[in-house]
Design a protein around this motif. Structure first.
Motif, PDB file in Angstrom:
ATOM      1  N   ASP A  43       0.820  -1.210   0.000  1.00 56.60           N
ATOM      2  CA  ASP A  43       0.000   0.000   0.000  1.00 56.60           C
ATOM      3  C   ASP A  43       0.855   1.261   0.000  1.00 56.60           C
ATOM      4  O   ASP A  43       2.028   1.233   0.409  1.00 56.60           O
ATOM      5  CB  ASP A  43      -1.051   0.011   1.113  1.00 56.60           C
ATOM      6  CG  ASP A  43      -0.508  -0.528   2.421  1.00 56.60           C
ATOM      7  OD1 ASP A  43      -1.303  -0.880   3.295  1.00 56.60           O
ATOM      8  OD2 ASP A  43       0.738  -0.571   2.557  1.00 56.60           O
ATOM      9  N   ALA A  44       0.242   2.342  -0.459  1.00 52.54           N
ATOM     10  CA  ALA A  44       0.976   3.553  -0.787  1.00 52.54           C
ATOM     11  C   ALA A  44       1.366   4.341   0.452  1.00 52.54           C
ATOM     12  O   ALA A  44       0.901   5.456   0.669  1.00 52.54           O
ATOM     13  CB  ALA A  44       0.146   4.412  -1.751  1.00 52.54           C
ATOM     14  N   LYS A  45       2.235   3.788   1.257  1.00 51.58           N
ATOM     15  CA  LYS A  45       2.748   4.542   2.413  1.00 51.58           C
ATOM     16  C   LYS A  45       3.628   5.676   1.883  1.00 51.58           C
ATOM     17  O   LYS A  45       4.319   5.527   0.885  1.00 51.58           O
ATOM     18  CB  LYS A  45       3.580   3.627   3.303  1.00 51.58           C
ATOM     19  CG  LYS A  45       2.762   2.506   3.949  1.00 51.58           C
ATOM     20  CD  LYS A  45       3.198   2.328   5.413  1.00 51.58           C
ATOM     21  CE  LYS A  45       2.253   1.438   6.167  1.00 51.58           C
ATOM     22  NZ  LYS A  45       2.325   0.033   5.755  1.00 51.58           N
ATOM     23  N   ASP A  46       3.620   6.809   2.628  1.00 45.42           N
ATOM     24  CA  ASP A  46       4.342   7.998   2.173  1.00 45.42           C
ATOM     25  C   ASP A  46       5.806   7.726   1.844  1.00 45.42           C
ATOM     26  O   ASP A  46       6.306   8.127   0.793  1.00 45.42           O
ATOM     27  CB  ASP A  46       4.266   9.102   3.232  1.00 45.42           C
ATOM     28  CG  ASP A  46       2.881   9.719   3.293  1.00 45.42           C
ATOM     29  OD1 ASP A  46       2.086   9.436   2.364  1.00 45.42           O
ATOM     30  OD2 ASP A  46       2.597  10.456   4.261  1.00 45.42           O
ATOM     31  N   PHE A  47       6.491   7.020   2.778  1.00 50.89           N
ATOM     32  CA  PHE A  47       7.941   6.860   2.562  1.00 50.89           C
ATOM     33  C   PHE A  47       8.245   5.953   1.376  1.00 50.89           C
ATOM     34  O   PHE A  47       9.284   6.095   0.736  1.00 50.89           O
ATOM     35  CB  PHE A  47       8.640   6.397   3.850  1.00 50.89           C
ATOM     36  CG  PHE A  47       8.407   4.962   4.227  1.00 50.89           C
ATOM     37  CD1 PHE A  47       7.226   4.558   4.834  1.00 50.89           C
ATOM     38  CD2 PHE A  47       9.383   4.010   3.977  1.00 50.89           C
ATOM     39  CE1 PHE A  47       7.018   3.230   5.188  1.00 50.89           C
ATOM     40  CE2 PHE A  47       9.189   2.683   4.331  1.00 50.89           C
ATOM     41  CZ  PHE A  47       7.999   2.295   4.941  1.00 50.89           C
TER      42      PHE A  47
ATOM     43  N   VAL B 230       6.250   5.786  -1.384  1.00 47.57           N
ATOM     44  CA  VAL B 230       5.951   6.588  -2.570  1.00 47.57           C
ATOM     45  C   VAL B 230       7.097   7.574  -2.831  1.00 47.57           C
ATOM     46  O   VAL B 230       7.533   7.771  -3.970  1.00 47.57           O
ATOM     47  CB  VAL B 230       4.610   7.336  -2.392  1.00 47.57           C
ATOM     48  CG1 VAL B 230       4.370   8.313  -3.531  1.00 47.57           C
ATOM     49  CG2 VAL B 230       3.452   6.331  -2.296  1.00 47.57           C
ATOM     50  N   LYS B 231       7.614   8.121  -1.743  1.00 49.77           N
ATOM     51  CA  LYS B 231       8.734   9.059  -1.870  1.00 49.77           C
ATOM     52  C   LYS B 231       9.948   8.337  -2.472  1.00 49.77           C
ATOM     53  O   LYS B 231      10.612   8.838  -3.388  1.00 49.77           O
ATOM     54  CB  LYS B 231       9.070   9.646  -0.502  1.00 49.77           C
ATOM     55  CG  LYS B 231      10.255  10.580  -0.539  1.00 49.77           C
ATOM     56  CD  LYS B 231      10.378  11.408   0.727  1.00 49.77           C
ATOM     57  CE  LYS B 231      11.703  12.143   0.723  1.00 49.77           C
ATOM     58  NZ  LYS B 231      12.624  11.710   1.765  1.00 49.77           N
ATOM     59  N   ARG B 232      10.224   7.141  -1.946  1.00 50.63           N
ATOM     60  CA  ARG B 232      11.351   6.355  -2.450  1.00 50.63           C
ATOM     61  C   ARG B 232      11.161   6.044  -3.944  1.00 50.63           C
ATOM     62  O   ARG B 232      12.097   6.133  -4.737  1.00 50.63           O
ATOM     63  CB  ARG B 232      11.494   5.079  -1.634  1.00 50.63           C
ATOM     64  CG  ARG B 232      12.562   4.117  -2.104  1.00 50.63           C
ATOM     65  CD  ARG B 232      13.971   4.687  -2.030  1.00 50.63           C
ATOM     66  NE  ARG B 232      14.432   4.969  -0.703  1.00 50.63           N
ATOM     67  CZ  ARG B 232      15.261   4.181   0.004  1.00 50.63           C
ATOM     68  NH1 ARG B 232      15.704   3.084  -0.525  1.00 50.63           N
ATOM     69  NH2 ARG B 232      15.660   4.541   1.206  1.00 50.63           N
TER      70      ARG B 232
ATOM     71  N   GLU C 142       9.609   7.804  -6.116  1.00 49.04           N
ATOM     72  CA  GLU C 142       9.923   9.020  -6.880  1.00 49.04           C
ATOM     73  C   GLU C 142      11.436   9.213  -6.993  1.00 49.04           C
ATOM     74  O   GLU C 142      11.965   9.513  -8.060  1.00 49.04           O
ATOM     75  CB  GLU C 142       9.300  10.255  -6.203  1.00 49.04           C
ATOM     76  CG  GLU C 142       7.811  10.384  -6.475  1.00 49.04           C
ATOM     77  CD  GLU C 142       7.132  11.360  -5.509  1.00 49.04           C
ATOM     78  OE1 GLU C 142       7.851  12.085  -4.777  1.00 49.04           O
ATOM     79  OE2 GLU C 142       5.886  11.369  -5.482  1.00 49.04           O
TER      80      GLU C 142
ATOM     81  N   TYR D 232       4.552   3.549 -10.053  1.00 49.14           N
ATOM     82  CA  TYR D 232       4.829   2.657  -8.925  1.00 49.14           C
ATOM     83  C   TYR D 232       3.568   1.828  -8.706  1.00 49.14           C
ATOM     84  O   TYR D 232       2.569   2.323  -8.187  1.00 49.14           O
ATOM     85  CB  TYR D 232       5.173   3.497  -7.703  1.00 49.14           C
ATOM     86  CG  TYR D 232       5.427   2.718  -6.421  1.00 49.14           C
ATOM     87  CD1 TYR D 232       5.906   1.401  -6.442  1.00 49.14           C
ATOM     88  CD2 TYR D 232       5.209   3.319  -5.188  1.00 49.14           C
ATOM     89  CE1 TYR D 232       6.146   0.708  -5.256  1.00 49.14           C
ATOM     90  CE2 TYR D 232       5.455   2.630  -3.994  1.00 49.14           C
ATOM     91  CZ  TYR D 232       5.913   1.331  -4.038  1.00 49.14           C
ATOM     92  OH  TYR D 232       6.154   0.655  -2.871  1.00 49.14           O
TER      93      TYR D 232
END
Ligand SMILES: Nc1ncnc2c1ncn2[C@@H]1O[C@H](COP(=O)(O)OP(=O)(O)OP(=O)(O)O)[C@@H](O)[C@H]1O
Ligand SMILES: [Mg+2]
Length: 507
Positions: free
Chosen positions: A79-83, A85-87, A89, A96
């Protein structure tokens, strides 16, 4: 970003920390083995997870051990956890996408997955001796036990078969010594005691039938993805020697059973060996040599072996030299010994003029690694400082009910779940002992001219006792013969043992 020829691993960085390029593992060198190293919590398991995902998507079945349970998440959609998604990018992973993978859970204890079993005979004397940490003299006796089993048609399937054979050997130690060399009662006794310990540690579950069919860990799904076999190893790790021996056995089975295939465009199976130091920890030199040999030769059977461990120094040099694809996470370097380890680790890479390898190893962030994969012509690439991509599947362990559901729906459901105990050495030897005892009793009774005593109402039982046992004798004899015959033919082949002493079947 998974293309036809490579697995996307992450993005390498320039010295100023800006994006440089995508790093990938070339599938055609996937069988040239690999190594994932790093201190605790630096990102090894996640690296293993993204590699397993990549192989699966490329249609390559994967076998891996799950030491802490945190690899089980690979069976579930991420699931699209912030860290994360950031990684994604940062490494220019776009889009992703989240994905769940076709996982088969296995467990030597049958609790967190389908039970995996092997027979004593398949395991062979070399690995068993290692498992039981036998002395050289005891190992000699173990070798003789296997020879006797082969020659006398005694099937060794489970621990009680081996127990029975050893007890039988102790009874005729003198006769056996004359024939095979030193079989002393104390050395047999010592092996028997070690077997008891093994049994108490739960190894009894592992030895027996139905034994694992290699084909079941080489499955692919209808949509062309490789199955990921995840071995629950948390409980297994309490008995590190069983863990190591089991994985060695599996590797040697793969080696013995798979045909020679030469270089393919992708491996046929990839095998991740977590906590790999356990393989080599106080292992006798002969075993290390054999492991080295299997690792070297298994390549041409299309199998890639990836060792995962804290420090590259955990792996003997000869084995290390064969691990082409490398991911080195951060190492700590507080003590002189640790500093030495860092320098040695750094020296295994093809240097990059942009940075000092040893310094970089101590500075890497979590989920960042020095990466060097094999490139054209199978030459190691110049090492790159690489941010590892985030996984597509879930990070971390799954819940027990999620696991149960996957086990129930697995393609091998029902196939291994119940143990089968067919007639083997234990039963055969038990019958033989019984026969001998009956014969002795009969002789005694004849000598004494029959029983003078009777128990009212039970006379019949005593009176027909002889007839009964002689009856049983003939039945037993017939059974032994038929078993010996059917076993005999398979044992003819069983005598051929492979490099690690496990059965070389089909030859
Ligand atoms: N490639 C990555 N992308 C995003 N997060 C990551 C990545 N690698 C590691 N992490 C983060 O770091 C944490 C620790 O990583 P991981 O569990 O892989 O470490 P480890 O080296 O296996 O540790 P241990 O030796 O304790 O098993 C992960 O739970 C995750 O939060
Ligand atoms: Mg880990």
């Amino acid at each position: 970003m998974v293309d036809e020829t490579g697995i996307f691993i992450g993005a390498s960085r320039k010295p100023d920390d800006s994006y440089q390029r995508a790093e990938e593992l070339l599938l055609r060198y996937g069988n040239r083995h690999g190594l994932v190293t790093g201190a605790t919590g630096t990102g090894k398991t996640v690296s293993l997870q993204i590699l397993a995902e990549g192989f699966s998507n490329a249609g390559v079945p994967v076998f891996c051990a799950d030491i802490k349970g945190d690899l089980s998440g690979i069976s579930m959609m991420g699931d699209a956890k912030d860290f994360l998604v950031k990684r994604a990018e940062q490494v220019k992973l776009d889009p992703y996408q989240f994905q769940e993978f076709p996982v088969i859970f296995w467990d030597l204890f049958g609790e967190q997955g389908h039970p995996i079993r092997a027979t004593i005979s398949e395991m062979g004397p070399l690995l068993l001796s290692r498992l039981m940490n036998l002395t050289e003299a005891q190992e000699g006796v173990m070798n003789i036990a296997f020879r006797i089993a082969d020659e006398e048609g005694l099937l060794l399937l489970d621990l009680k078969d081996l127990q029975a054979l050893l007890a039988n050997m102790a009874d005729r130690a003198d006769q056996l010594s004359a024939r095979y060399g030193n079989v002393t009662k104390p050395s047999v006794g010592a092996i028997q005691r070690t077997l008891l310990v093994l049994e108490q540690q739960g190894a009894a579950n592992f030895f027996g039938e139905p034994a694992l069919r290699i084909a079941d860990i080489m499955r692919t799904t209808r949509d062309g993805r490789g199955a990921i076999s995840v071995l629950a190893a948390d409980k297994l790790m309490m008995n590190p020697r069983l863990y190591a021996t089991f994985l060695l056995w599996l590797m040697s089975e793969l080696f013995e059973e798979l045909p020679e295939v030469g270089d393919l465009d992708r491996p046929k199976l990839v095998f991740f060996f977590d906590e790999a130091h356990l393989l080599f920890e106080d292992a006798p030199k002969v075993l290390i040599d054999r492991v080295e040999q299997v690792v070297r030769l298994i390549r041409s059977k299309g199998v890639g072996v990836y060792f995962v461990t804290q420090n590259p120094l955990d792996i003997p040099e000869k084995v290390l030299a064969q691990l082409g694809n490398r991911v080195q996470h951060a190492l700590r370097a507080y003590t002189p010994r640790e500093q030495q380890a860092v320098r040695t680790a750094a020296e295994t890479f093809r240097p990059n003029p942009d940075f000092d390898c040893a310094t970089a190893i101590t500075q890497l962030a979590t989920g960042e690694a020095l990466v060097s994969m094999l490139e054209d012509k199978g030459v190691p690439a110049v090492v790159q400082r690489t941010l590892i991509r985030p996984p597509s599947s879930r990070l971390g362990p799954i819940a027990p009910d999620e696991r149960r559901k996957i086990i129930a729906e697995s393609p091998v459901a029902g196939q291994y779940d119940e143990a089968v105990d067919r007639e083997s050495a234990f039963e055969i030897l038990q019958k033989k002992t019984k026969e001998a005892q009956d014969a002795e009793a009969q002789a005694k009774q004849q000598n004494s001219g029959g029983s003078r005593w009777t128990i009212p109402g039970f006379d019949d039982v005593l009176g027909t006792g002889n007839r009964r046992s002689s009856n049983r004798q003939t039945v037993a004899e017939a059974a032994i013969k038929s078993v010996v015959r059917s076993v005999g033919s398979s044992v003819g082949r069983a005598i051929v043992r492979g490099i690690l002493g496990s059965l070389a079947r089909g030859r």
